[in-house]
Design a protein around this motif. Structure first.
Motif, PDB file in Angstrom:
ATOM      1  N   GLU A 104      -0.799   1.766   5.606  1.00  0.00           N
ATOM      2  CA  GLU A 104      -2.677   1.847   5.007  1.00  0.00           C
ATOM      3  C   GLU A 104      -2.617   0.163   5.091  1.00  0.00           C
ATOM      4  OE1 GLU A 104      -6.270   3.564   4.582  1.00  0.00           O
ATOM      5  OE2 GLU A 104      -4.577   4.962   5.532  1.00  0.00           O
ATOM      6  N   THR A 143       0.705  -0.977   0.107  1.00  0.00           N
ATOM      7  CA  THR A 143      -0.228   0.260   0.157  1.00  0.00           C
ATOM      8  C   THR A 143       1.192   1.484   0.377  1.00  0.00           C
ATOM      9  OG1 THR A 143      -0.294  -0.210   2.735  1.00  0.00           O
ATOM     10  CG2 THR A 143      -2.355  -0.815   0.694  1.00  0.00           C
ATOM     11  N   VAL A 156      -3.408  -3.362   4.205  1.00  0.00           N
ATOM     12  CA  VAL A 156      -3.662  -4.383   2.903  1.00  0.00           C
ATOM     13  C   VAL A 156      -5.455  -5.516   3.449  1.00  0.00           C
ATOM     14  CG1 VAL A 156      -1.739  -6.175   3.139  1.00  0.00           C
ATOM     15  CG2 VAL A 156      -2.228  -5.660   0.588  1.00  0.00           C
TER      16      VAL A 156
END
Length: 112
Positions: free
Chosen positions: A85, A46, A87
């Motif tokens: 972030e 990400t 995954v």
């Protein structure tokens, strides 16, 4: 919620404490064997849009080869910078030595 599972690969194709990149219905998936369990994550860091399947697997995480971001195999949570972030992860089953994956995601975007 009804889940449908599709074949991803043969269990023997995934190395112990390793990863195999597969295409499941048009989605690139990293299938991982670690600690006697099989996990599946979207094969995409990400942070940098590179394949996680080219990284290292250890201690319940997969590490991106490019900048060292680590992702928890069970939750997809980013476990260290530079990625912040998670995954997506997918539910897995092993039947008759075949790895099956559900690409259906829960409300949180994670199939755990």
């Amino acid at each position: 919620m009804s889940r449908s599972y599709v074949r991803a690969c043969a269990l023997n194709d995934v190395p112990e404490e390793g990863v195999l990149a597969v295409d499941v219905e048009g989605t690139r998936v990293a299938v991982v064997r670690s600690g006697g369990e099989v996990h599946a994550l979207k094969d995409n860091c990400t942070h940098s849009d590179v394949p996680l399947s080219e990284g290292e697997v250890y201690d319940g995480v997969i590490e991106c080869w490019l900048h060292g971001s680590c992702f928890d195999l069970r939750t997809g949570k980013a476990d260290g910078n530079p990625a912040t972030e998670p995954v997506p992860v997918y539910r897995t089953r092993v039947e008759n030595d075949e790895v099956l994956i559900s690409l259906t995601t829960d409300d949180q975007g994670v199939s755990q």
